[in-house]
Scaffold this active site. Structure first.
Site, PDB file in Angstrom:
ATOM      1  N   SER A 260      36.983 120.822  60.426  1.00  0.00           N
ATOM      2  CA  SER A 260      37.070 119.419  59.984  1.00  0.00           C
ATOM      3  C   SER A 260      38.156 119.015  58.977  1.00  0.00           C
ATOM      4  O   SER A 260      38.919 118.113  59.142  1.00  0.00           O
ATOM      5  CB  SER A 260      35.721 119.005  59.245  1.00  0.00           C
TER       6      SER A 260
ATOM      7  N   GLY B 109      35.011 116.336  69.656  1.00  0.00           N
ATOM      8  CA  GLY B 109      34.358 114.861  69.325  1.00  0.00           C
ATOM      9  C   GLY B 109      35.257 114.447  67.965  1.00  0.00           C
ATOM     10  O   GLY B 109      35.347 113.205  67.620  1.00  0.00           O
TER      11      GLY B 109
ATOM     12  N   SER C 216      26.408 110.764  60.323  1.00  0.00           N
ATOM     13  CA  SER C 216      27.574 111.239  60.818  1.00  0.00           C
ATOM     14  C   SER C 216      28.792 110.976  60.234  1.00  0.00           C
ATOM     15  O   SER C 216      29.463 110.070  60.065  1.00  0.00           O
ATOM     16  CB  SER C 216      27.750 110.817  62.321  1.00  0.00           C
TER      17      SER C 216
ATOM     18  N   GLN D  94      31.718 111.759  61.515  1.00  0.00           N
ATOM     19  CA  GLN D  94      32.698 111.567  62.293  1.00  0.00           C
ATOM     20  C   GLN D  94      32.546 109.735  62.576  1.00  0.00           C
ATOM     21  O   GLN D  94      33.507 109.068  62.571  1.00  0.00           O
ATOM     22  CB  GLN D  94      32.401 111.948  63.886  1.00  0.00           C
TER      23      GLN D  94
ATOM     24  N   ASP E  87      25.817 122.212  62.347  1.00  0.00           N
ATOM     25  CA  ASP E  87      26.698 123.015  63.243  1.00  0.00           C
ATOM     26  C   ASP E  87      26.196 124.726  63.025  1.00  0.00           C
ATOM     27  O   ASP E  87      26.715 125.496  64.153  1.00  0.00           O
ATOM     28  CB  ASP E  87      28.367 123.024  62.979  1.00  0.00           C
TER      29      ASP E  87
ATOM     30  N   LYS F 237      25.558 117.369  70.746  1.00  0.00           N
ATOM     31  CA  LYS F 237      26.713 117.974  70.342  1.00  0.00           C
ATOM     32  C   LYS F 237      27.671 118.776  71.778  1.00  0.00           C
ATOM     33  O   LYS F 237      27.207 118.126  72.837  1.00  0.00           O
ATOM     34  CB  LYS F 237      26.319 119.410  69.554  1.00  0.00           C
TER      35      LYS F 237
ATOM     36  N   ARG G 161      21.929 121.503  71.947  1.00  0.00           N
ATOM     37  CA  ARG G 161      21.836 122.774  71.435  1.00  0.00           C
ATOM     38  C   ARG G 161      20.549 122.929  71.249  1.00  0.00           C
ATOM     39  O   ARG G 161      19.975 124.200  71.080  1.00  0.00           O
ATOM     40  CB  ARG G 161      22.752 123.089  70.202  1.00  0.00           C
TER      41      ARG G 161
HETATM   42  C1  S3P Z   1      32.357 116.618  62.039  1.00  0.00           C
HETATM   43  C2  S3P Z   1      31.064 116.380  61.886  1.00  0.00           C
HETATM   44  C3  S3P Z   1      29.982 116.711  62.406  1.00  0.00           C
HETATM   45  C4  S3P Z   1      30.038 117.944  63.000  1.00  0.00           C
HETATM   46  C5  S3P Z   1      31.154 118.209  63.673  1.00  0.00           C
HETATM   47  C6  S3P Z   1      32.613 117.997  62.962  1.00  0.00           C
HETATM   48  C7  S3P Z   1      33.462 116.280  61.230  1.00  0.00           C
HETATM   49  O1  S3P Z   1      29.523 115.927  63.705  1.00  0.00           O
HETATM   50  O2  S3P Z   1      28.889 118.413  63.911  1.00  0.00           O
HETATM   51  O3  S3P Z   1      31.274 119.548  64.295  1.00  0.00           O
HETATM   52  O4  S3P Z   1      34.612 116.958  61.276  1.00  0.00           O
HETATM   53  O5  S3P Z   1      33.510 115.131  60.936  1.00  0.00           O
HETATM   54  P1  S3P Z   1      28.823 114.431  63.511  1.00  0.00           P
HETATM   55  O6  S3P Z   1      29.658 113.562  62.683  1.00  0.00           O
HETATM   56  O7  S3P Z   1      28.638 114.007  64.865  1.00  0.00           O
HETATM   57  O8  S3P Z   1      27.660 114.840  62.652  1.00  0.00           O
END
Ligand code: S3P
Length: 429
Positions: free
Chosen positions: A23, A94, A167, A169, A321, A348, A352
């Site tokens: 991240s 993602g 989230s 993200q 995760d 994911k 999962r």
């Molecule tokens: C991440 C946020 C998480 C995580 C992903 C990395 C990030 O996803 O599962 O592996 O770097 O912001 P979500 O925002 O969908 O929860």
């Protein structure tokens, strides 16, 4: 298609470092590209996902030097990106897709981004809708709420968004678009605080960002529109999501004592450590510091006799995760483990809940999938067998660890997918 066979281990001792946090590595490249000057990144994760981020910014005219010691991102400022000449390839990532969409929404050029089959089936309405609410011209090319995404010049304004899911993200996409929304502060409220690397790092780059956790646990992050970000040095901590596999190995293998150096232990990420301890794990934090702007520690882990637990509620976003590897630990533990409130597992890299359940059953574990998690009756003998990773890096790694402690060898199908977050995982084995 690669397969890997993992055999049981009788002893595990030593000292290791894990690759840089995924991240944080993504964000360092993205924010570095948007800053004026050269950002130097050390301990960057050279995994396929982060290389997708580098590829996208190179495609938009950012010079990025990638050497074994460091990454140099020659940023061109918030308005310095140029129109890509082809579709941006986000691969399996993602994080690349969702964060970059926030950035692209603020640009004066058009772009299209697309990834692999898994990525192009993951839900993107969670970012499309709030970005549209901000005035972005963003759409799912096939009209199915998934990538490929097409983004054209819009005119962004600030919003106060309440997200249904916790989230990082989603939160990050909106905050990044908020940098370009000239009329005021943009904020995102989420039901539970998700990982806060964007907030911490954007501040380090000179943006004005604030965060608040409310009574009851919901959290709001706010960003002000920004004139300029400033390049900086970033030391990426070791990825706790990767460390989790080694922690599990040391807990399960007899006669184990493993020192894992320089692991990021940001509380918005470290739920796996709390759950392991609640299961009876012997884990000691050493050399805690926050020199890099993120909390870091060395972790000393010893073989432990584990018992079942309940994993639910506000801790879920801090370990989302790590649920596949926690489920593996639960299968070896005494008693029942219940995982709930984790419906996000379904969206994911694979579903999962399905892939973890299938893997556990292939090795003889007693597991029942539920709508938002699973119930694992620990203590049945875990035998060898074949586990399909379905090209999901975390499934491949979680069941590789099961192979170290099972009664017989475990074969992982499509094991090469570990390269997404940990190239060299099997070499370390
Ligand atoms: C991440 C946020 C998480 C995580 C992903 C990395 C990030 O996803 O599962 O592996 O770097 O912001 P979500 O925002 O969908 O929860």
């Amino acid at each position: 298609m690669a397969t890997m066979e993992i055999r049981p281990l009788k002893k595990l001792q030593g000292e290791v470092t894990v690759p840089g946090d995924k991240s944080i590595s993504h964000r360092a490249v993205m924010f570095g590209a948007l800053a004026k000057g050269t950002t130097e990144i050390t301990h960057f994760l050279q995994g396929a996902d982060c290389l997708s981020t580098i590829g996208c910014f190179r495609e938009m005219g950012i010079q990025i030097e990638n050497t074994p010691e460091k990454i140099l991102v020659h940023g061109k400022g918030l308005h310095g990106l140029s129109a890509p000449s082809r579709t941006l390839d986000v691969g399996n990532s993602g994080t690349t897709t969702r964060l970059i969409s926030g950035i692209l929404s603020g640009q004066s050029f058009s772009s299209v981004l697309s990834g692999d089959a898994s990525l192009n089936s993951r839900p993107m309405n969670r970012i499309i809708l709030p970005l549209q609410e901000m005035g972005a011209d963003i759409a799912s090319v096939n009209g199915n709420g998934c990538a490929p995404l097409r983004i054209r010049k819009g005119n962004l304004h600030s919003i106060h968004y309440t997200s249904r899911v916790a989230s990082a993200q989603v939160k990050s996409a909106i905050l990044l678009a908020g940098l370009y929304a000239g009329d005021g502060d943009t904020s995102v409220t989420e039901p539970v605080l998700s990982r806060n690397h964007t907030e911490l790092m954007l501040q380090g780059f000179g943006a004005s960002v604030s965060s608040q956790v409310h009574e009851g646990g919901s959290a709001t992050a706010t960003v002000s529109p920004c004139q300029e970000l400033f390049a900086r040095q970033i030391k990426v901590p070791g990825d706790i999501s990767s460390a989790a596999y080694l922690i599990a190995a040391a807990l399960l293998v007899p006669n184990a004592e493993l020192l894992i150096r320089n692991v990021g232990v940001n509380p918005t990420r470290a739920g796996v450590l709390d759950v392991c301890r609640a299961m009876g794990a012997d884990i000691t934090y050493l050399n805690e510091n926050a020199d890099s702007g993120e909390p870091v520690a060395d972790l000393l882990v010893r073989s432990s006799s584990l018992h079942g637990t309940v994993i639910e509620g506000s801790i879920i976003p801090t370990l989302i995760d790590e649920i596949p590897i926690l489920a593996v630990l639960a299968a070896f533990a005494n008693g029942t483990t219940v995982i709930r409130d984790a419906a996000e597992l379904k969206v994911k890299e694979t579903d999962r809940i399905k892939t973890t359940t299938e893997g556990l059953r292939a090795l003889g574990a007693d597991v029942t999938p539920t709508e938002d998690g699973m119930i694992i009756q620990g203590g049945s003998p875990i035998h060898g067998g074949t586990v399909n990773s379905y090209l999901d890096h975390r499934i491949a790694m979680a069941f590789s660890i099961a192979g170290l402690a099972a009664d017989g060898p475990v074969t992982i199908l499509d094991s090469q997918c570990v390269d997404v977050s940990w190239p060299g995982f099997y070499e370390l084995f």
